[in-house]
Scaffold this motif. Structure first.
Motif, PDB file in Angstrom:
ATOM      1  N   UNK A  21       0.829  -1.110  -0.103  1.00  0.00           N
ATOM      2  CA  UNK A  21       0.229   0.153  -0.031  1.00  0.00           C
ATOM      3  C   UNK A  21       0.834   1.043  -0.051  1.00  0.00           C
ATOM      4  N   UNK A  22       1.994   1.214   0.922  1.00  0.00           N
ATOM      5  CA  UNK A  22       2.909   2.257   0.834  1.00  0.00           C
ATOM      6  C   UNK A  22       3.568   2.605  -0.668  1.00  0.00           C
ATOM      7  N   UNK A  23       4.002   1.571  -1.189  1.00  0.00           N
ATOM      8  CA  UNK A  23       4.688   1.668  -2.355  1.00  0.00           C
ATOM      9  C   UNK A  23       3.637   2.081  -3.482  1.00  0.00           C
ATOM     10  N   UNK A  24       2.324   1.714  -3.226  1.00  0.00           N
ATOM     11  CA  UNK A  24       1.541   2.087  -4.416  1.00  0.00           C
ATOM     12  C   UNK A  24       1.174   3.442  -4.226  1.00  0.00           C
ATOM     13  N   UNK A  25       1.057   3.988  -2.853  1.00  0.00           N
ATOM     14  CA  UNK A  25       0.569   5.446  -2.607  1.00  0.00           C
ATOM     15  C   UNK A  25       1.766   6.338  -3.333  1.00  0.00           C
ATOM     16  N   UNK A  26       3.107   5.883  -3.472  1.00  0.00           N
ATOM     17  CA  UNK A  26       4.140   6.899  -3.902  1.00  0.00           C
ATOM     18  C   UNK A  26       4.149   6.844  -5.426  1.00  0.00           C
ATOM     19  N   UNK A  27       3.255   5.905  -6.407  1.00  0.00           N
ATOM     20  CA  UNK A  27       3.508   5.832  -7.669  1.00  0.00           C
ATOM     21  C   UNK A  27       2.608   7.196  -8.309  1.00  0.00           C
ATOM     22  N   UNK A  28       3.029   7.524  -9.318  1.00  0.00           N
ATOM     23  CA  UNK A  28       2.599   8.665  -9.907  1.00  0.00           C
ATOM     24  C   UNK A  28       1.368   8.392 -10.344  1.00  0.00           C
ATOM     25  N   UNK A  29       0.401   9.381 -10.446  1.00  0.00           N
ATOM     26  CA  UNK A  29      -0.994   9.070 -11.118  1.00  0.00           C
ATOM     27  C   UNK A  29      -0.815   8.996 -12.421  1.00  0.00           C
ATOM     28  N   UNK A  30      -1.744   8.407 -13.125  1.00  0.00           N
ATOM     29  CA  UNK A  30      -1.753   8.295 -14.736  1.00  0.00           C
ATOM     30  C   UNK A  30      -2.349   9.518 -15.140  1.00  0.00           C
ATOM     31  N   UNK A  31      -1.860   9.981 -16.126  1.00  0.00           N
ATOM     32  CA  UNK A  31      -2.337  11.335 -16.750  1.00  0.00           C
ATOM     33  C   UNK A  31      -2.630  10.858 -18.220  1.00  0.00           C
ATOM     34  N   UNK A  32      -4.116  11.582 -18.487  1.00  0.00           N
ATOM     35  CA  UNK A  32      -4.413  11.214 -19.849  1.00  0.00           C
ATOM     36  C   UNK A  32      -4.149  12.470 -20.528  1.00  0.00           C
ATOM     37  N   UNK A  33      -3.498  12.420 -21.734  1.00  0.00           N
ATOM     38  CA  UNK A  33      -3.180  13.418 -22.434  1.00  0.00           C
ATOM     39  C   UNK A  33      -3.160  13.230 -24.000  1.00  0.00           C
ATOM     40  N   UNK A  34      -2.516  14.128 -24.779  1.00  0.00           N
ATOM     41  CA  UNK A  34      -2.580  13.916 -26.084  1.00  0.00           C
ATOM     42  C   UNK A  34      -1.017  13.967 -26.629  1.00  0.00           C
ATOM     43  N   UNK A  35      -0.741  12.854 -27.533  1.00  0.00           N
ATOM     44  CA  UNK A  35       0.506  12.812 -28.077  1.00  0.00           C
ATOM     45  C   UNK A  35       0.657  13.518 -29.343  1.00  0.00           C
ATOM     46  N   UNK A  36       1.527  14.410 -29.330  1.00  0.00           N
ATOM     47  CA  UNK A  36       1.644  15.417 -30.558  1.00  0.00           C
ATOM     48  C   UNK A  36       2.735  14.653 -31.833  1.00  0.00           C
ATOM     49  N   UNK A  37       2.168  14.292 -32.983  1.00  0.00           N
ATOM     50  CA  UNK A  37       3.037  13.976 -33.795  1.00  0.00           C
ATOM     51  C   UNK A  37       3.854  14.839 -34.529  1.00  0.00           C
ATOM     52  N   UNK A  38       5.049  14.654 -35.128  1.00  0.00           N
ATOM     53  CA  UNK A  38       5.475  15.553 -36.003  1.00  0.00           C
ATOM     54  C   UNK A  38       4.748  15.937 -37.156  1.00  0.00           C
ATOM     55  N   UNK A  39       5.015  17.291 -37.739  1.00  0.00           N
ATOM     56  CA  UNK A  39       4.306  17.736 -39.037  1.00  0.00           C
ATOM     57  C   UNK A  39       4.530  16.484 -40.063  1.00  0.00           C
ATOM     58  N   UNK A  40       3.434  16.372 -40.464  1.00  0.00           N
ATOM     59  CA  UNK A  40       3.120  15.204 -41.581  1.00  0.00           C
ATOM     60  C   UNK A  40       4.358  15.408 -42.701  1.00  0.00           C
ATOM     61  N   UNK A  41       5.040  14.248 -42.988  1.00  0.00           N
ATOM     62  CA  UNK A  41       5.954  14.363 -44.138  1.00  0.00           C
ATOM     63  C   UNK A  41       5.362  13.789 -45.332  1.00  0.00           C
ATOM     64  N   UNK A  42       5.948  13.823 -46.613  1.00  0.00           N
ATOM     65  CA  UNK A  42       5.311  13.325 -47.727  1.00  0.00           C
ATOM     66  C   UNK A  42       4.932  12.005 -47.773  1.00  0.00           C
ATOM     67  N   UNK A  43       5.636  11.224 -47.019  1.00  0.00           N
ATOM     68  CA  UNK A  43       5.234   9.943 -47.061  1.00  0.00           C
ATOM     69  C   UNK A  43       4.333   9.292 -46.090  1.00  0.00           C
ATOM     70  N   UNK A  44       3.980  10.161 -45.256  1.00  0.00           N
ATOM     71  CA  UNK A  44       2.860   9.535 -44.247  1.00  0.00           C
ATOM     72  C   UNK A  44       1.631   9.079 -44.877  1.00  0.00           C
ATOM     73  N   UNK A  45       1.146   7.829 -44.560  1.00  0.00           N
ATOM     74  CA  UNK A  45       0.013   7.227 -45.244  1.00  0.00           C
ATOM     75  C   UNK A  45      -1.328   7.139 -44.150  1.00  0.00           C
ATOM     76  N   UNK A  46      -2.377   7.340 -44.677  1.00  0.00           N
ATOM     77  CA  UNK A  46      -3.605   7.417 -44.139  1.00  0.00           C
ATOM     78  C   UNK A  46      -4.413   6.330 -44.672  1.00  0.00           C
TER      79      UNK A  46
END
Length: 381
Positions: A21-46
């Motif tokens: 319980x003590x170890x779990x209390x010390x874990x950082x909370x999960x964060x929900x966010x957005x991963x930002x990709x690099x600007x699309x290159x000419x070869x990116x496929x959708x």
């Protein structure tokens, strides 16, 4: 069990629980966010995935074809066509949803997705008329300046919904009775292919309202079975007949101008049984001035949509065959990147993406299992 041993075991268990319980209390909370990709290159496929086994929710799979890596996924609605903006900052999807999943009140929206965050930037509700059919490239298109999105409607009456991306609102609905799809022309026009064999051009103003329309005789539908899935190179559209004759049409002038028809096959090749097949069966590399076409032997009237493991390359000036590409997979739809070191991208019937180096005219590799049932693959304009 010995009572002393039992008490010792109990103390150890309690200590372990306290430590956990003590170890779990010390874990950082999960964060929900957005991963930002690099600007699309000419070869990116959708890759537009039909999700036939769960068609109420489609998806677009974003892939780096050289690194064989999936970058992310965009969730879309039922059989939703998609199109990339010319500046590569947005991917638009025309989505259909029902309030009870597979029934209930229908809602159609045009969604603008950010191509770096893969999150929706905005959406606008559109008339519940857009065509709910297997996705084609010219069901959802954009004006050259990215101002307007054209959405093909089928109820079965046909029309085009025009969405203003600046106002983020529906600008108009334009009737195209007897005609299908929308082939963008410049900044303020689109065309449709009509049942009488004509090519209808509709011009709009800066408010997205129709100002004029003209019809150009294109082909004789009683004599020529024409495939509507054209490929575009600037102001030139290239259509193919079901038998493999290429029909160009130039849209650079005030009215479309029909070019001279030419054949992909020699008489000897036709006698050997060669023909065209596939869904989005053609692609063009502007840098190399070449067209790439899915072809197969033993061609017959009813296999003009069959996938193939063979692709032929043609010079757009001489109309001569200049190369051939092979893969172990059966490819259904093609797209070529528009940069100076172009790749040919082909989605195959097993859900993979076949990648070819067009400068070297050779097969590179296949990204296996990247989608379920892909219909189209898009890349930078």
């Amino acid at each position: 069990m010995n009572k002393r041993l039992f008490r010792a075991s109990g103390v150890a268990a309690v200590a372990a629980l306290v430590w956990t319980a003590s170890a779990s209390a010390q874990l950082p909370p999960d964060e929900i966010g957005t991963v930002t990709l690099d600007e699309p290159g000419p070869h990116r496929a959708y890759i537009i995935d039909t999700q036939f086994d769960n068609a109420t929710t489609g998806k677009v799979v974003v892939v780096d074809p050289e690194e064989k890596k999936m970058l992310g996924m965009i969730p879309t609605g039922y059989l939703a066509p998609s199109v990339l903006s010319h500046d590569d900052t947005r991917l638009y999807s025309a989505d259909t949803f029902w309030s009870r999943g597979v029934r209930g009140v229908r809602t159609d929206v045009l969604t603008a997705w950010d191509t770096q965050t893969l999150e929706p930037s905005w959406e606008v509700e559109i008339p519940t008329k857009r065509a709910n059919i297997l996705m084609e490239r010219n069901m959802l298109t954009m004006s050259n300046d990215d101002r307007f999105v054209y959405i093909y409607n089928f109820t079965p009456a046909t029309s085009v919904t025009v969405v203003d991306t600046e106002a983020q609102d529906v600008a108009s609905e334009i009737d195209i009775a007897g005609c299908s799809l929308n082939y963008p022309i410049g900044d303020r026009a689109f065309a449709s292919i009509c049942g009488d064999g004509s090519f209808q051009q509709v011009k709009i103003d800066d408010d997205g309202q129709e100002v004029s329309r003209t019809r150009t005789k294109f082909f004789d539908p009683n004599e020529t079975p024409m495939n509507e899935r054209a490929v575009r190179d600037g102001d030139m559209y290239y259509f193919t007949t079901l038998d493999g004759d290429i029909q160009p049409i130039d849209v650079s002038g005030e009215a479309p101008k029909v070019g001279e028809r030419w054949s992909l096959f020699t008489d000897a090749q036709r006698e050997e049984g060669w023909g065209v097949g596939g869904w989005q069966l053609m692609a063009i590399s502007p840098a190399l001035n070449q067209m790439y076409v899915l072809v197969h032997p033993e061609h017959a009237d009813r296999n003009w949509e069959d996938p193939s493991n063979t692709i032929w390359a043609f010079d757009l000036d001489t109309h001569e065959k200049v190369g051939e590409l092979k893969t172990e997979n059966y490819v259904w739809s093609l797209n070529a990147t528009h940069d100076d070191e172009p790749l040919l991208l082909g989605v195959n019937i097993d859900g993979g993406l076949d990648v070819f180096d067009l400068t070297k005219m050779e097969y590179m590799h296949t990204v296996d299992g990247i989608s379920a049932i892909p219909a189209l693959v898009l890349s930078s304009h």
